[in-house]
Design a protein around this motif. Structure first.
Motif, PDB file in Angstrom:
ATOM      1  N   THR A 109       7.663  32.138  80.500  1.00 14.92           N
ATOM      2  CA  THR A 109       8.703  33.119  80.836  1.00 14.92           C
ATOM      3  C   THR A 109       9.131  33.040  82.288  1.00 14.92           C
ATOM      4  OG1 THR A 109       7.227  34.945  81.503  1.00 14.92           O
ATOM      5  CG2 THR A 109       7.693  34.701  79.141  1.00 14.92           C
ATOM      6  N   VAL A 110       8.343  32.397  83.132  1.00 10.70           N
ATOM      7  CA  VAL A 110       8.656  32.378  84.563  1.00 10.70           C
ATOM      8  C   VAL A 110       8.922  30.985  85.119  1.00 10.70           C
ATOM      9  CG1 VAL A 110       7.374  34.501  85.026  1.00 10.70           C
ATOM     10  CG2 VAL A 110       6.196  32.297  85.199  1.00 10.70           C
ATOM     11  N   THR A 111       8.502  29.947  84.414  1.00  9.94           N
ATOM     12  CA  THR A 111       8.675  28.606  84.949  1.00  9.94           C
ATOM     13  C   THR A 111      10.128  28.159  84.875  1.00  9.94           C
ATOM     14  OG1 THR A 111       7.823  26.339  84.894  1.00  9.94           O
ATOM     15  CG2 THR A 111       8.254  27.385  82.785  1.00  9.94           C
ATOM     16  N   LYS A 157       5.575  10.575  89.598  1.00 11.96           N
ATOM     17  CA  LYS A 157       5.829   9.141  89.501  1.00 11.96           C
ATOM     18  C   LYS A 157       4.579   8.363  89.114  1.00 11.96           C
ATOM     19  CE  LYS A 157       9.795   8.693  92.610  1.00 11.96           C
ATOM     20  NZ  LYS A 157      10.268   8.205  93.931  1.00 11.96           N
ATOM     21  N   ALA A 158       3.416   8.914  89.394  1.00 12.27           N
ATOM     22  CA  ALA A 158       2.169   8.189  89.163  1.00 12.27           C
ATOM     23  C   ALA A 158       1.631   8.356  87.748  1.00 12.27           C
ATOM     24  CB  ALA A 158       1.111   8.642  90.163  1.00 12.27           C
ATOM     25  N   THR A 159       2.001   9.441  87.062  1.00 10.94           N
ATOM     26  CA  THR A 159       1.397   9.728  85.762  1.00 10.94           C
ATOM     27  C   THR A 159       2.443  10.309  84.813  1.00 10.94           C
ATOM     28  OG1 THR A 159       0.817  12.054  86.188  1.00 10.94           O
ATOM     29  CG2 THR A 159      -0.700  10.374  87.018  1.00 10.94           C
ATOM     30  N   GLU A 160       1.999  10.611  83.592  1.00 11.08           N
ATOM     31  CA  GLU A 160       2.884  11.225  82.604  1.00 11.08           C
ATOM     32  C   GLU A 160       2.900  12.744  82.710  1.00 11.08           C
ATOM     33  OE1 GLU A 160       0.276  11.860  78.630  1.00 11.08           O
ATOM     34  OE2 GLU A 160       0.660   9.754  79.131  1.00 11.08           O
ATOM     35  N   ALA A 161       2.135  13.326  83.632  1.00 11.62           N
ATOM     36  CA  ALA A 161       2.130  14.779  83.804  1.00 11.62           C
ATOM     37  C   ALA A 161       3.525  15.270  84.166  1.00 11.62           C
ATOM     38  CB  ALA A 161       1.129  15.179  84.884  1.00 11.62           C
ATOM     39  N   ARG A 162       3.901  16.422  83.603  1.00 13.50           N
ATOM     40  CA  ARG A 162       5.247  16.954  83.794  1.00 13.50           C
ATOM     41  C   ARG A 162       5.216  18.165  84.721  1.00 13.50           C
ATOM     42  NH1 ARG A 162       7.683  16.799  77.607  1.00 13.50           N
ATOM     43  NH2 ARG A 162       7.568  14.527  77.355  1.00 13.50           N
ATOM     44  N   PRO A 163       6.213  18.299  85.595  1.00 12.89           N
ATOM     45  CA  PRO A 163       6.219  19.425  86.539  1.00 12.89           C
ATOM     46  C   PRO A 163       6.788  20.692  85.916  1.00 12.89           C
ATOM     47  CG  PRO A 163       8.085  17.979  86.973  1.00 12.89           C
ATOM     48  CD  PRO A 163       7.308  17.341  85.848  1.00 12.89           C
ATOM     49  N   GLY A 164       6.037  21.779  86.052  1.00 14.36           N
ATOM     50  CA  GLY A 164       6.521  23.064  85.555  1.00 14.36           C
ATOM     51  C   GLY A 164       7.049  23.949  86.657  1.00 14.36           C
ATOM     52  N   GLY A 169       5.023  39.952  80.713  1.00 13.51           N
ATOM     53  CA  GLY A 169       4.111  39.669  79.617  1.00 13.51           C
ATOM     54  C   GLY A 169       4.125  40.785  78.592  1.00 13.51           C
ATOM     55  N   SER A 170       2.934  41.159  78.114  1.00  6.15           N
ATOM     56  CA  SER A 170       2.810  42.179  77.075  1.00  6.15           C
ATOM     57  C   SER A 170       3.066  43.583  77.622  1.00  6.15           C
ATOM     58  CB  SER A 170       1.408  42.126  76.457  1.00  6.15           C
ATOM     59  OG  SER A 170       1.177  40.903  75.798  1.00  6.15           O
ATOM     60  N   HIS A 205       1.167  40.926  83.475  1.00  4.00           N
ATOM     61  CA  HIS A 205       1.969  40.223  84.479  1.00  4.00           C
ATOM     62  C   HIS A 205       1.050  39.417  85.394  1.00  4.00           C
ATOM     63  CE1 HIS A 205       5.788  39.529  86.464  1.00  4.00           C
ATOM     64  NE2 HIS A 205       5.171  39.628  87.633  1.00  4.00           N
ATOM     65  N   ILE A 206       1.566  38.324  85.917  1.00  5.54           N
ATOM     66  CA  ILE A 206       0.867  37.499  86.906  1.00  5.54           C
ATOM     67  C   ILE A 206       1.865  37.169  88.005  1.00  5.54           C
ATOM     68  CG2 ILE A 206      -0.371  35.351  87.365  1.00  5.54           C
ATOM     69  CD1 ILE A 206      -0.971  35.230  84.324  1.00  5.54           C
ATOM     70  N   SER A 207       1.449  37.350  89.244  1.00 12.08           N
ATOM     71  CA  SER A 207       2.262  36.981  90.401  1.00 12.08           C
ATOM     72  C   SER A 207       1.446  36.004  91.237  1.00 12.08           C
ATOM     73  CB  SER A 207       2.621  38.226  91.220  1.00 12.08           C
ATOM     74  OG  SER A 207       3.312  37.865  92.400  1.00 12.08           O
ATOM     75  N   SER A 208       1.938  34.769  91.386  1.00 10.10           N
ATOM     76  CA  SER A 208       1.117  33.727  92.005  1.00 10.10           C
ATOM     77  C   SER A 208       1.786  33.051  93.197  1.00 10.10           C
ATOM     78  CB  SER A 208       0.770  32.657  90.963  1.00 10.10           C
ATOM     79  OG  SER A 208       1.939  32.052  90.448  1.00 10.10           O
ATOM     80  N   VAL A 209       2.770  33.708  93.798  1.00 10.31           N
ATOM     81  CA  VAL A 209       3.473  33.153  94.949  1.00 10.31           C
ATOM     82  C   VAL A 209       3.382  34.131  96.113  1.00 10.31           C
ATOM     83  CG1 VAL A 209       5.690  32.332  95.829  1.00 10.31           C
ATOM     84  CG2 VAL A 209       5.050  31.879  93.462  1.00 10.31           C
ATOM     85  N   GLY A 210       3.139  33.600  97.316  1.00  7.73           N
ATOM     86  CA  GLY A 210       3.026  34.438  98.498  1.00  7.73           C
ATOM     87  C   GLY A 210       1.644  34.347  99.104  1.00  7.73           C
ATOM     88  N   ARG A 211       1.273  35.335  99.879  1.00  4.48           N
ATOM     89  CA  ARG A 211      -0.037  35.310 100.529  1.00  4.48           C
ATOM     90  C   ARG A 211      -1.156  35.692  99.568  1.00  4.48           C
ATOM     91  NH1 ARG A 211      -2.039  34.461 105.355  1.00  4.48           N
ATOM     92  NH2 ARG A 211       0.037  34.079 106.197  1.00  4.48           N
TER      93      ARG A 211
END
Length: 208
Positions: free
Chosen positions: A26-28, A59-66, A133-134, A170-176
């Motif tokens: 929902t946030v990516t 560029k190095a792997t098949e991992a995808r950026p979210g 979220g819920s 909810h999850i907030s993962s940006v900032g200090r």
């Protein structure tokens, strides 16, 4: 590079849980993750270094950026894949190019933990206005956990969901600071709290 670069977070999630993966979706703004994928979060300073490190990882792997986020102080990115080895390799390549080790990351610190029981209907309505979220239902118990650096909160939330039958509000993962709000029965919230704190305290690193 190691002299002027701060590896704030280096955090591997071995398997995204169902609710956690759904919430991230929902946030990516990048590639959407799904349950069962492995994931890697890297947070750094200065923030603009995130562009170079994402370039290295994808560029190095098949991992995808979210996620690829730069805010005032820090930068953060996330990559994921159903192939755990690809995510681990992406992290290894980034560390190698930076001349760092995973142990050079800042060790997470739990800044605050609150368990609130029997949530009042009015407070539930206030919290539900910003959640992604819920729904928080009146009468439930709620866990509010805050940690630093911020991106570690993703690991805490995913580990809490592994151990307890809770809802991610909810999850907030940006900032200090990173913050998460979980709800459920009082006993499950206590289990989730213990799992989240234990997960954060298990990660090695240097003092920030």
């Amino acid at each position: 590079m190691a002299d002027n670069f701060s590896l704030r977070v280096y955090c591997f999630l071995d398997r995204m849980q169902a609710q956690y993966a759904a919430f991230v979706g929902t946030v990516t703004q990048g590639d959407l993750p799904t349950e069962g994928m492995a994931s890697l979060y890297v947070e750094m300073a200065p923030g603009n270094e995130v562009f170079r490190t994402v370039d290295i990882a994808v560029k190095a792997t098949e991992a995808r950026p979210g996620a690829q986020i730069v805010e005032r102080e820090f930068g953060m990115f996330e990559v994921h894949s159903l192939n755990q080895a690809a995510v681990i390799e992406a992290g290894d390549v980034v560390l190698q190019r930076l001349g760092l080790k995973a142990e050079d990351r800042i060790r997470p610190q739990v800044a605050s933990v609150q368990v609130i029981t029997n949530i009042d209907p009015y407070q539930a309505q206030l919290l539900n206005r910003f959640r992604r979220g819920s729904m928080l239902v009146p009468g439930e118990a709620m866990l509010v956990l805050e940690c630093a650096p911020a991106a570690y909160i993703n690991y805490a939330a995913n580990e809490a969901e592994k151990k307890a039958s809770i809802k991610i509000v909810h999850i907030s993962s940006v900032g200090r600071f990173g913050r998460m709000w979980l709800s459920g029965t009082e006993s499950e919230i206590v289990t989730a709290r213990n799992a989240a704190v234990q997960a954060l305290e298990s990660l090695e690193g240097v003092d920030g």
